[in-house]
Design a protein around this motif. Structure first.
Motif, PDB file in Angstrom:
ATOM      1  N   LEU A 308       1.436  -2.136  -6.536  1.00 31.04           N
ATOM      2  CA  LEU A 308       1.365  -1.269  -4.475  1.00 31.04           C
ATOM      3  C   LEU A 308       1.413   0.108  -4.656  1.00 31.04           C
ATOM      4  CD1 LEU A 308       3.221  -4.310  -2.181  1.00 31.04           C
ATOM      5  CD2 LEU A 308       0.916  -3.789  -2.708  1.00 31.04           C
ATOM      6  N   ASP A 309       2.315   0.990  -5.404  1.00 30.94           N
ATOM      7  CA  ASP A 309       2.223   2.008  -4.693  1.00 30.94           C
ATOM      8  C   ASP A 309       2.358   3.323  -5.986  1.00 30.94           C
ATOM      9  OD1 ASP A 309       4.393   0.797  -7.150  1.00 30.94           O
ATOM     10  OD2 ASP A 309       4.996   2.735  -6.091  1.00 30.94           O
ATOM     11  N   ALA A 491       6.537   0.210   0.589  1.00 28.91           N
ATOM     12  CA  ALA A 491       5.902  -0.967   0.818  1.00 28.91           C
ATOM     13  C   ALA A 491       6.185  -2.196  -0.535  1.00 28.91           C
ATOM     14  CB  ALA A 491       4.243  -0.896   1.092  1.00 28.91           C
ATOM     15  N   LYS A 492       6.069  -1.148  -1.631  1.00 31.56           N
ATOM     16  CA  LYS A 492       6.502  -1.996  -2.698  1.00 31.56           C
ATOM     17  C   LYS A 492       7.561  -2.255  -2.623  1.00 31.56           C
ATOM     18  CE  LYS A 492       7.790  -1.636  -7.222  1.00 31.56           C
ATOM     19  NZ  LYS A 492       9.744  -1.145  -7.422  1.00 31.56           N
ATOM     20  N   TRP A 493       8.592  -1.335  -2.190  1.00 32.76           N
ATOM     21  CA  TRP A 493      10.293  -2.227  -2.697  1.00 32.76           C
ATOM     22  C   TRP A 493      10.611  -3.088  -1.896  1.00 32.76           C
ATOM     23  CZ3 TRP A 493      14.849  -0.106  -0.292  1.00 32.76           C
ATOM     24  CH2 TRP A 493      16.044  -0.435  -0.693  1.00 32.76           C
ATOM     25  N   LEU A 494      10.057  -3.179  -0.530  1.00 31.96           N
ATOM     26  CA  LEU A 494      10.524  -3.546   0.496  1.00 31.96           C
ATOM     27  C   LEU A 494      10.092  -5.085  -0.063  1.00 31.96           C
ATOM     28  CD1 LEU A 494       9.433  -2.498   4.086  1.00 31.96           C
ATOM     29  CD2 LEU A 494      12.065  -3.320   2.950  1.00 31.96           C
ATOM     30  N   LEU A 531      16.697  -2.512   8.797  1.00 33.18           N
ATOM     31  CA  LEU A 531      16.488  -1.239   9.371  1.00 33.18           C
ATOM     32  C   LEU A 531      15.147  -0.469   8.394  1.00 33.18           C
ATOM     33  CD1 LEU A 531      19.254  -2.037  10.365  1.00 33.18           C
ATOM     34  CD2 LEU A 531      19.886   0.278   9.944  1.00 33.18           C
ATOM     35  N   ILE A 532      14.890  -1.154   7.546  1.00 33.40           N
ATOM     36  CA  ILE A 532      14.052   0.042   6.538  1.00 33.40           C
ATOM     37  C   ILE A 532      12.698  -0.543   7.058  1.00 33.40           C
ATOM     38  CG2 ILE A 532      13.024   0.102   4.423  1.00 33.40           C
ATOM     39  CD1 ILE A 532      15.667   0.499   3.458  1.00 33.40           C
ATOM     40  N   PRO A 533      12.137  -1.933   7.105  1.00 32.86           N
ATOM     41  CA  PRO A 533      10.674  -2.157   7.956  1.00 32.86           C
ATOM     42  C   PRO A 533      10.758  -1.361   8.984  1.00 32.86           C
ATOM     43  CG  PRO A 533      12.117  -4.184   7.383  1.00 32.86           C
ATOM     44  CD  PRO A 533      12.856  -2.921   6.880  1.00 32.86           C
ATOM     45  N   TRP A 534      11.945  -1.938  10.238  1.00 30.19           N
ATOM     46  CA  TRP A 534      11.115  -1.321  11.299  1.00 30.19           C
ATOM     47  C   TRP A 534      11.383   0.204  11.083  1.00 30.19           C
ATOM     48  CZ3 TRP A 534      10.617  -2.683  16.050  1.00 30.19           C
ATOM     49  CH2 TRP A 534       9.950  -1.765  16.734  1.00 30.19           C
ATOM     50  N   TYR A 540       4.530   4.768  10.534  1.00 28.55           N
ATOM     51  CA  TYR A 540       3.561   4.875   9.970  1.00 28.55           C
ATOM     52  C   TYR A 540       2.353   3.149  10.438  1.00 28.55           C
ATOM     53  CZ  TYR A 540       5.044   6.972   5.558  1.00 28.55           C
ATOM     54  OH  TYR A 540       6.249   8.016   5.029  1.00 28.55           O
ATOM     55  N   GLY A 541       2.776   2.756  11.456  1.00 24.43           N
ATOM     56  CA  GLY A 541       2.717   1.978  12.343  1.00 24.43           C
ATOM     57  C   GLY A 541       1.355   1.029  11.753  1.00 24.43           C
ATOM     58  N   ASP A 542       2.298   0.603  10.916  1.00 27.85           N
ATOM     59  CA  ASP A 542       1.557  -0.879  10.226  1.00 27.85           C
ATOM     60  C   ASP A 542       2.595  -2.087  10.676  1.00 27.85           C
ATOM     61  OD1 ASP A 542       0.784  -2.539   8.200  1.00 27.85           O
ATOM     62  OD2 ASP A 542       0.609  -1.270   7.231  1.00 27.85           O
TER      63      ASP A 542
END
Ligand code: BGC
Length: 843
Positions: A308-309, A491-494, A531-534, A540-542
């Motif tokens: 992904l990255d 995105a990858k680490w999430l 917290l990280i996803p938020w 990044y608005g995704d």
């Protein structure tokens, strides 16, 4: 009025990715010029979004017919401005492998020779029997000119793949770290130019890496966290000029041998014995009849996913700042910078069997030798055993955290470089100001980010740890997002974080999950799963960052075990406010504050996805937690149990206090900070300056930045730090005293947002509404730039002779509220703006 131009086109947050996930990629762009009024995305004549009259759009999800695997799609975006002009930019992405046919293969594990690393001399390597790196090769014929060739490749372990001696791609430590039981990334390389007509060879070296090498600090196991020997899977897809196709895949017909890489381990280091080299094994014509057939180990393709990255890359070389001869055949090299990577050394002709040893350390001891005490069991030692001729030695399957290298075994040192490795996240921001020590702090923060973004966000790159600790990442994330474009990296680490979530909803302390580390997540650590996803969504608005079910499962897990809504039970190893130098923040207060934060953000995430009922449920829960928090921890209006800085910081930042308590609580926080300096550990440090300045105490935030006594940032800078330290004062038991830990570097967000003045309004997403509020303190100038997901933001201010001059660039489609130090406020649209005031009331 004027035209708008798209630039910086990305597919799923990466420029022109090879091998993307084929489902519904996000096609995005940045903006320059005027405000857009509409956009149109077209993919290869296959799909058109139709004209979208959305002035805020900076990306569109592909929604056309299913994309085929292994196919390059070109796409374009057209933007219209209000004056009717339009402009178009083009890019491409290429989809990844569809179904795999290849088998996993390995060098026969029963025939593996385990090497006892050399222990003579000053080598501290433990006798742990590391295995020599397998070499796997397959010769094949091409029939006619090859028009295109793609290599899809991965390993359980690490691989380096070559075709006819040419390296496939430039990824290091590939395929990267995941919980390999759940997910294994593969990489895609365009290898068209590597192929020739006639005989060709695909040759791969494997190493243990995170898969079967030492990782983390689990003393019970000799590596082997996920498996016991490395395996390879690869498919080389050839498309001939006549349109026909052929696949060369791992499976039967591969040959396996061993060569000069006697062992390679991420923590221990790497040994090359050039006397055992097998010259030409990666080229056509090599006689591999004495090699053994590779063993087919399985056909399980389920865990394989496209990367992904961007991979880890060797991003730059550093020349030594100083080289000192410290004894016969011994040199101490100071690279002048603490970093993560390895040394590349030109080795002269030596007696065959001579040993050249490179040891690494972050600091020197009192005698001026390497201080390796803080490496714990990470030997971080690379060894070359010469075959005679001159050569260049550079390990390929390890990395170390170091500033100094001690090189023994050569009388006259040849060219030596430090090769800097990190996940290749594009630079996004710059910050500079009139105070050279703050500039050094910013550089230290950036280097801390580089050295710790190595496939996953790690705590440190040097000792036997290097784990994806969730709290470290959570507190540093806002700073990280300003320094670099970390959308794809996170995105990858999430996914690693979610892979590690238990069926009951529990988030872990580290991701990828690794045995030996307490699995149940601690307050502030596990909450990073929310917290990280938020934060990523806001930057990044995704909305795909927001997996509401995963977030809600975490909140419900904590709620289930804590019916009175005070988080006491199931706190995992409760690390509290880790490494706080002050009085301990009450553990239940700290935990409950994070419980509230997670519920609150999950409610907002559910709202983003239009899941109103879930949003209402989480909102009600957050309100109830807040009420329980106040009832339990408010000792008097505006006073909290424990009376600690972190307690007030969490309560203020997470919106836990009734409105009338905010001012007294902020005042109490300011008193504590004024009296004691910073007393926060990892969980409060990122909030210190932002919360102080938000509540009218920017002077104190600056005082913290100016403070030189420990605990302080400037103390580290004055002591010559080139990265951010694990502990405020850099003093502690060597086993817990890393000099490259980024949590305390989370003040970087305030350098951009406070000192320079680039920030996003509280409810803004993807930098649609900016807040430009420079807080000059006693500085005379500062400037920052930020390549936001929407376009370029820039702030530059200077003062002198009673004048304050500010220049601001607001990207297209955005607006900004500009606060001047004299109290004036201006609302401005996109574009370049300048302001001048004569007021000198600052901070
Ligand atoms: C790591 C930290 C981590 C912590 C948990 C340490 O050993 O280095 O950064 O967050 O453990 O408290």
């Amino acid at each position: 009025m004027g035209s708008v131009w798209p630039y910086g086109l990305c597919c799923d947050h990466r420029a022109t990715p090879l091998g993307t996930d084929a489902s519904a990629p996000l096609l995005s762009w940045r903006l320059s010029g005027a405000d857009p009024v509409a956009c149109l995305v077209e993919v290869d004549g296959l799909w058109s979004s139709g004209r979208l009259d959305d002035p805020a759009a900076i990306g569109v999800r592909y929604a056309g017919p299913p994309l085929r695997p292994r196919t390059r799609y070109t796409w374009q975006v057209t933007l219209w401005a209000a004056d009717g002009t339009s402009s178009t930019a083009r890019s491409w992405f290429e989809t990844g492998q569809g179904d795999w046919t290849a088998a996993w293969i390995a060098a026969d594990p029963d025939a593996v020779e385990h090497v006892d690393p050399p222990t003579e001399g000053d080598l501290a390597l433990r006798d742990h029997g590391l295995a020599a790196c397998p070499q796997l090769r397959r010769a094949f014929e091409t029939r006619s000119p090859v028009a295109a060739a793609r290599l899809y490749v991965s390993a359980k372990g690490l691989y380096e793949a070559r075709i006819n001696g040419h390296r496939a791609g430039d990824a290091e430590l590939a395929p990267g770290w995941t919980d390999y039981r759940r997910r294994i990334q593969y990489q895609t390389y365009d290898v068209t130019s590597c192929l020739t007509e006639g005989e060709n060879v695909l040759a791969v070296t494997l190493a243990d890496g995170w898969w079967s090498g030492f990782a983390g600090f689990d003393p019970r196991r000799p590596g082997y966290h996920y498996g016991t020997f490395p395996e390879l899977i690869a498919e080389l897809h050839l498309t001939y000029a006549d349109g026909s196709a052929e696949i060369v895949a791992t499976g039967d017909g591969w040959r396996a041998g061993r060569g000069h890489v006697r062992y390679a381990d991420l923590l221990k280091g790497e040994c090359h014995d050039l006397r055992a080299a097998t010259p030409g094994w990666r080229l056509p014509g090599f006689d591999d009849t004495s090699w053994s057939p590779a063993v087919v180990t399985g056909h399980d393709h389920a865990p394989l996913v496209p990367s992904l990255d961007e991979p880890v890359r060797a991003v730059r070389d550093l020349a030594p700042a100083a080289v000192t001869r410290t004894g016969p055949g011994t040199h101490l090299v100071d690279f002048g910078q603490n970093l993560a990577g390895r040394v590349r050394l030109a080795v002269p002709a030596l007696e065959p069997g001579s040993r050249v040893t490179i040891r690494h350390a972050e600091t020197l001891d009192a005698e001026g030798g390497l201080d390796t005490a803080n490496l714990r069991t990470a030997d971080a030692t690379d060894v070359l055993i010469s075959a005679g001729p001159a050569t260049v030695f550079e390990p390929g399957f390890t990395y170390h955290g170091f500033r100094y290298a001690e090189i023994t075994g050569v009388e006259v040192l040849g060219e030596v470089k430090a090769v800097v490795l990190h996940s290749d996240t594009p630079q996004a921001g710059t910050f500079a100001c009139s105070d050279p020590e703050l500039d050094q702090l910013q550089r230290n923060i950036e280097w801390g980010q580089r050295g710790n973004f190595v496939s996953v966000p790690t705590d440190c790159p040097q000792r036997d740890e290097r784990l994806g600790w969730l709290a470290d990442a959570q507190v540093f994330l806002p700073t990280a997002c300003l320094n670099a474009d970390v959308a794809a990296f996170f995105a990858k680490w999430l996914r690693d974080v979610r892979d590690a979530q238990t069926p009951q909803g529990g988030f872990p302390n580290v991701a990828p999950r690794l045995s030996g580390v307490a699995e149940e997540g601690a307050p502030g650590w596990a909450d990073a799963g929310v917290l990280i996803p938020w934060h990523l969504y806001r930057v990044y608005g995704d909305p795909r960052f927001l997996d509401v079910d995963s977030m809600a499962a975490w909140v419900d897990f904590v709620r289930r075990h804590n019916p009175d809504l005070i988080w006491r039970a199931r706190t995992g190893p409760h690390y509290a406010d880790w490494l706080s130098p002050g009085p301990a923040t009450p553990r239940e207060l700290l935990a409950t504050a994070f419980f509230h934060r997670s519920a609150d953000l999950t409610a907002r995430a559910a709202q983003v996805h239009g899941r109103t009922a879930e949003a209402e449920r989480m909102r009600a829960l957050a309100d109830d937690i807040r009420a329980a928090f106040i009832k339990t921890f408010a000792s008097a209006p505006g006073r909290l149990t424990g009376d600690t800085q972190t307690g007030y910081l969490l309560a203020l930042a997470f919106g836990l206090l009734p409105p009338e308590w905010i001012v007294p609580a902020a005042r109490r926080l300011a008193e504590l900070v004024g009296e004691h300096g910073p007393q926060t550990g990892f969980l409060g440090v990122n909030l210190l300056c932002p919360v102080l300045s938000e509540h009218g105490h920017a002077d104190l935030a600056h005082a913290l930045l100016n403070r030189t006594a420990p605990p302080s940032w400037r103390y580290q800078v004055r002591r010559g730090a080139t990265t951010v330290w694990e502990r405020w004062d850099g003093a502690g038991a060597p086993s817990m005293n890393s000099f490259n830990h980024y949590a305390f570097g989370s003040v970087g967000e305030w350098l951009y947002g406070g000192v320079a003045g680039i920030a996003q309004a509280p409810d803004s997403v993807a930098y649609r509404e900016l807040v430009i509020r420079p807080l000059p303190g006693d500085l005379t100038w500062a400037r920052a730039t930020y390549e936001s997901v929407r376009g370029r933001i820039a702030v530059s201010w200077e003062r002198g002779g009673g004048d304050f001059h500010l220049a601001v660039t607001v990207p297209p489609g955005a607006s900004a509220t500009v606060h001047l130090p004299d109290g004036q406020t201006h609302q401005v649209p996109s574009g370049d703006h300048t302001f001048r005031t004569t007021e000198e009331t600052t901070a």
